[in-house]
Design a protein around this motif. Structure first.
Motif, PDB file in Angstrom:
ATOM      1  N   SER A 176      -5.591   9.253   5.004  1.00  0.00           N
ATOM      2  CA  SER A 176      -5.570   8.061   5.856  1.00  0.00           C
ATOM      3  C   SER A 176      -4.176   7.433   5.863  1.00  0.00           C
ATOM      4  O   SER A 176      -3.704   6.950   6.902  1.00  0.00           O
ATOM      5  CB  SER A 176      -6.599   7.039   5.367  1.00  0.00           C
ATOM      6  N   ALA A 177      -3.524   7.456   4.712  1.00  0.00           N
ATOM      7  CA  ALA A 177      -2.170   6.915   4.631  1.00  0.00           C
ATOM      8  C   ALA A 177      -1.175   7.780   5.397  1.00  0.00           C
ATOM      9  O   ALA A 177      -0.286   7.267   6.082  1.00  0.00           O
ATOM     10  CB  ALA A 177      -1.752   6.798   3.167  1.00  0.00           C
ATOM     11  N   VAL A 178      -1.316   9.103   5.303  1.00  0.00           N
ATOM     12  CA  VAL A 178      -0.447  10.009   6.065  1.00  0.00           C
ATOM     13  C   VAL A 178      -0.665   9.814   7.561  1.00  0.00           C
ATOM     14  O   VAL A 178       0.282   9.834   8.360  1.00  0.00           O
ATOM     15  CB  VAL A 178      -0.706  11.479   5.658  1.00  0.00           C
ATOM     16  N   LEU A 300       5.973   9.709  -0.533  1.00  0.00           N
ATOM     17  CA  LEU A 300       5.440   9.424   0.805  1.00  0.00           C
ATOM     18  C   LEU A 300       4.913   8.000   0.927  1.00  0.00           C
ATOM     19  O   LEU A 300       5.137   7.336   1.945  1.00  0.00           O
ATOM     20  CB  LEU A 300       4.322  10.418   1.126  1.00  0.00           C
ATOM     21  N   LEU A 301       4.210   7.528  -0.115  1.00  0.00           N
ATOM     22  CA  LEU A 301       3.508   6.247  -0.015  1.00  0.00           C
ATOM     23  C   LEU A 301       4.069   5.170  -0.933  1.00  0.00           C
ATOM     24  O   LEU A 301       3.645   4.018  -0.847  1.00  0.00           O
ATOM     25  CB  LEU A 301       2.018   6.444  -0.326  1.00  0.00           C
ATOM     26  N   GLY A 302       4.965   5.541  -1.832  1.00  0.00           N
ATOM     27  CA  GLY A 302       5.505   4.562  -2.764  1.00  0.00           C
ATOM     28  C   GLY A 302       4.834   4.645  -4.123  1.00  0.00           C
ATOM     29  O   GLY A 302       3.693   5.086  -4.251  1.00  0.00           O
ATOM     30  N   THR A 303       5.550   4.203  -5.150  1.00  0.00           N
ATOM     31  CA  THR A 303       5.077   4.331  -6.529  1.00  0.00           C
ATOM     32  C   THR A 303       3.793   3.548  -6.787  1.00  0.00           C
ATOM     33  O   THR A 303       2.880   4.029  -7.461  1.00  0.00           O
ATOM     34  CB  THR A 303       6.172   3.864  -7.500  1.00  0.00           C
ATOM     35  N   GLU A 304       3.687   2.336  -6.248  1.00  0.00           N
ATOM     36  CA  GLU A 304       2.529   1.486  -6.528  1.00  0.00           C
ATOM     37  C   GLU A 304       1.234   2.114  -6.022  1.00  0.00           C
ATOM     38  O   GLU A 304       0.231   2.187  -6.741  1.00  0.00           O
ATOM     39  CB  GLU A 304       2.722   0.105  -5.902  1.00  0.00           C
ATOM     40  N   VAL A 305       1.249   2.586  -4.778  1.00  0.00           N
ATOM     41  CA  VAL A 305       0.052   3.215  -4.207  1.00  0.00           C
ATOM     42  C   VAL A 305      -0.246   4.531  -4.927  1.00  0.00           C
ATOM     43  O   VAL A 305      -1.412   4.863  -5.185  1.00  0.00           O
ATOM     44  CB  VAL A 305       0.229   3.443  -2.701  1.00  0.00           C
ATOM     45  N   PHE A 333      -9.077  -1.789  -5.822  1.00  0.00           N
ATOM     46  CA  PHE A 333      -9.493  -2.015  -4.435  1.00  0.00           C
ATOM     47  C   PHE A 333      -8.415  -2.782  -3.670  1.00  0.00           C
ATOM     48  O   PHE A 333      -8.043  -2.419  -2.552  1.00  0.00           O
ATOM     49  CB  PHE A 333     -10.810  -2.801  -4.440  1.00  0.00           C
ATOM     50  N   GLN A 334      -7.897  -3.840  -4.277  1.00  0.00           N
ATOM     51  CA  GLN A 334      -6.894  -4.670  -3.602  1.00  0.00           C
ATOM     52  C   GLN A 334      -5.598  -3.902  -3.347  1.00  0.00           C
ATOM     53  O   GLN A 334      -4.969  -4.044  -2.302  1.00  0.00           O
ATOM     54  CB  GLN A 334      -6.604  -5.922  -4.443  1.00  0.00           C
ATOM     55  N   THR A 335      -5.203  -3.067  -4.296  1.00  0.00           N
ATOM     56  CA  THR A 335      -3.975  -2.275  -4.122  1.00  0.00           C
ATOM     57  C   THR A 335      -4.139  -1.239  -3.015  1.00  0.00           C
ATOM     58  O   THR A 335      -3.272  -1.071  -2.158  1.00  0.00           O
ATOM     59  CB  THR A 335      -3.610  -1.563  -5.438  1.00  0.00           C
ATOM     60  N   LEU A 336      -5.292  -0.564  -3.016  1.00  0.00           N
ATOM     61  CA  LEU A 336      -5.502   0.521  -2.064  1.00  0.00           C
ATOM     62  C   LEU A 336      -5.850   0.038  -0.664  1.00  0.00           C
ATOM     63  O   LEU A 336      -5.849   0.828   0.275  1.00  0.00           O
ATOM     64  CB  LEU A 336      -6.597   1.465  -2.584  1.00  0.00           C
ATOM     65  N   LEU A 337      -6.141  -1.257  -0.511  1.00  0.00           N
ATOM     66  CA  LEU A 337      -6.377  -1.791   0.829  1.00  0.00           C
ATOM     67  C   LEU A 337      -5.103  -1.774   1.674  1.00  0.00           C
ATOM     68  O   LEU A 337      -5.149  -1.986   2.883  1.00  0.00           O
ATOM     69  CB  LEU A 337      -6.926  -3.221   0.747  1.00  0.00           C
ATOM     70  N   LYS A 338      -3.965  -1.508   1.029  1.00  0.00           N
ATOM     71  CA  LYS A 338      -2.716  -1.372   1.785  1.00  0.00           C
ATOM     72  C   LYS A 338      -2.758  -0.144   2.686  1.00  0.00           C
ATOM     73  O   LYS A 338      -1.986  -0.022   3.627  1.00  0.00           O
ATOM     74  CB  LYS A 338      -1.528  -1.264   0.823  1.00  0.00           C
ATOM     75  N   ILE A 339      -3.641   0.799   2.360  1.00  0.00           N
ATOM     76  CA  ILE A 339      -3.823   1.987   3.198  1.00  0.00           C
ATOM     77  C   ILE A 339      -4.776   1.640   4.325  1.00  0.00           C
ATOM     78  O   ILE A 339      -5.901   1.203   4.094  1.00  0.00           O
ATOM     79  CB  ILE A 339      -4.394   3.168   2.376  1.00  0.00           C
ATOM     80  N   GLU A 340      -4.326   1.823   5.544  1.00  0.00           N
ATOM     81  CA  GLU A 340      -5.137   1.496   6.722  1.00  0.00           C
ATOM     82  C   GLU A 340      -6.433   2.295   6.710  1.00  0.00           C
ATOM     83  O   GLU A 340      -6.446   3.502   6.506  1.00  0.00           O
ATOM     84  CB  GLU A 340      -4.351   1.835   7.989  1.00  0.00           C
TER      85      GLU A 340
END
Length: 429
Positions: A176-178, A300-305, A333-340
């Motif tokens: 989904s992030a890609v 691709l998505l950054g260290t945090e994700v 959940f809150q961190t991964l909500l950054k992925i559309e």
């Protein structure tokens, strides 16, 4: 010494191998002529097994003993023989071996490297049929995942179901992030990016299946159209495997697809990418050396994700720990909500953990177990308990979770399946 014993001794000493190799050893060690050696092998089948359904060049057969079946040596020797003979079953068996022995049916079609349809090539459906016919693979139905393809030597009780579920959820989020990355950069048509789901047939581009596909309108990837003033887009394709460091063998079927599609003059150029946690130096060198992208979640998505996705995999796998740590799940959940588009995916996979927490508050039990597999002592049928609540030493509660979507409903067929197939197994247990 009986003639059959000679073949058995060779296999016991040197392991599984092709009948042509056994013939050479009978000739060199026992001084037999080639015809006598072949006759000796034919007479030995009361003790020596031969792999059914697969015939190698010069009508050779793969020979083994009962004690070899299921051993790592058996798989390695068979892969070597299939690769040396350029047999089409090699890619399918390799894909399963490099992915812990089991894949959802649609994902297998992507991972095996066989085309969807191509002249003079064995397609993915036929490849699977041949693997099933030779007992090198089998179909298994896994609760919460559906129909899967597994190695024929892999016992169902040895399948790491929590680990498999965790990996699939994490890969879905990463894809989904890609997808969002490709849309925002214009690498793929904004509303035309397709990612794999639970369908039997995954996305396709050119003659092959991929985990993600999208038409690409970037100038370097445009193809030549036979119609004047008409744009023929190229393609952006991506495969993914988040099962630890990826070896060169693991990306072999991906490279097969990459090189295969480049041999079609009428197929527009493709931008090809593989996504993994990390790569061996050989795998990285091979992907880059063939003009494809070797991406990691981190780059691709950054260290945090990337760290959040790794923690999610660990959390979903370690069910006992995760069911007792709702704060950790909330932070993830809150961190991964950054992925559309991640919210609906996370709701589904974390629904069982929410159910476990509600049960803990309501029953005050001595223990709670998630995704517990049981076997009926009467019929041998298997089932999985989403949430098993050990209320006390005499009371058990089974909770079945169905989290489809907000305000959604469970259809009658799902309920009937649970009542008539799953529940009798649970009651017997």
């Amino acid at each position: 010494m009986a003639t059959a014993d000679k073949v058995e001794l060779i296999l016991a000493k040197d392991g599984p191998q092709l009948s042509t190799d056994v013939t050479k050893k009978l000739m060199s060690v026992h001084g037999m002529y080639s015809d006598a050696a072949r006759q000796t092998i034919r007479r030995s089948f009361s003790t020596v097994r031969r792999l059914k359904g697969i015939v190698f060049p010069h009508r050779a057969r793969f020979l083994y003993l009962d004690m070899h079946y299921g051993m790592l040596m058996f798989s390695n020797r068979l892969l070597e023989a299939l690769k040396a003979s350029n047999h089409h079953c090699y890619s399918g068996l390799l894909a399963l071996t490099e992915r812990d022995g089991v894949l959802p049916l649609g994902h297998f079609k992507t991972a095996c490297g066989a085309p969807k349809m191509q002249k003079k090539q064995v397609n993915a459906d036929r490849l699977l049929e041949n693997l099933l016919a030779s007992n090198l693979a089998k179909l298994v139905d896994i609760d919460g995942i559906g129909e899967c393809v597994a190695l024929g030597t892999l016992r169902e009780e040895d399948i790491d179901v929590p680990g498999l579920k965790a990996r699939l959820v994490t890969e879905t989020l990463a894809l989904s992030a890609v997808k969002e990355w490709a849309r925002r950069l214009g690498v793929g048509g904004y509303n035309q990016v397709t990612i794999r789901g639970n369908d039997v047939d995954p996305p396709s581009a050119g003659p092959n299946y991929w985990d993600l596909t999208a038409p690409c309108y970037l100038y370097p990837l445009l193809g030549k159209s036979s119609e004047q003033n008409k744009i023929k887009p190229g393609s952006f394709v991506c495969d993914i495997y988040l099962g630890g460091k990826v070896s060169e063998a693991c990306i072999e079927t991906f490279m097969k697809k990459c090189l295969n599609v480049r041999g079609f003059p009428k197929v527009s150029p493709m931008l090809q990418m593989f996504v993994a946690d990390s790569y061996s130096s050989e795998a990285m060198k091979r992907i880059k050396g063939n003009g494809a992208i070797a991406a990691t979640i981190d780059t691709l998505l950054g260290t945090e994700v990337a760290q959040a996705l790794k923690q999610l995999t660990q959390t979903l796998t370690s069910t006992a720990q995760s069911a007792r740590d709702p704060d950790k799940l909330d932070k993830l959940f809150q961190t991964l909500l950054k992925i559309e588009g991640s919210a609906s995916t996370l709701r589904g996979c974390l629904f069982e953990y929410v159910g476990a927490e509600i049960a803990r508050e309501f029953y005050k039990p001595i223990d709670i177990i998630l995704n517990h597999k049981v076997v009926s002592q009467t019929t041998g049928a298997r089932a999985e308990i989403d949430v098993l609540v050990k209320v006390d030493r005499k009371s058990l509660v089974f909770i079945e979770c169905k989290g489809h979507r907000p305000n959604g409903s469970v259809d009658e067929a799902e309920v009937e399946k649970w009542l008539n197939k799953r529940l009798p197994v649970l009651r017997d247990f």
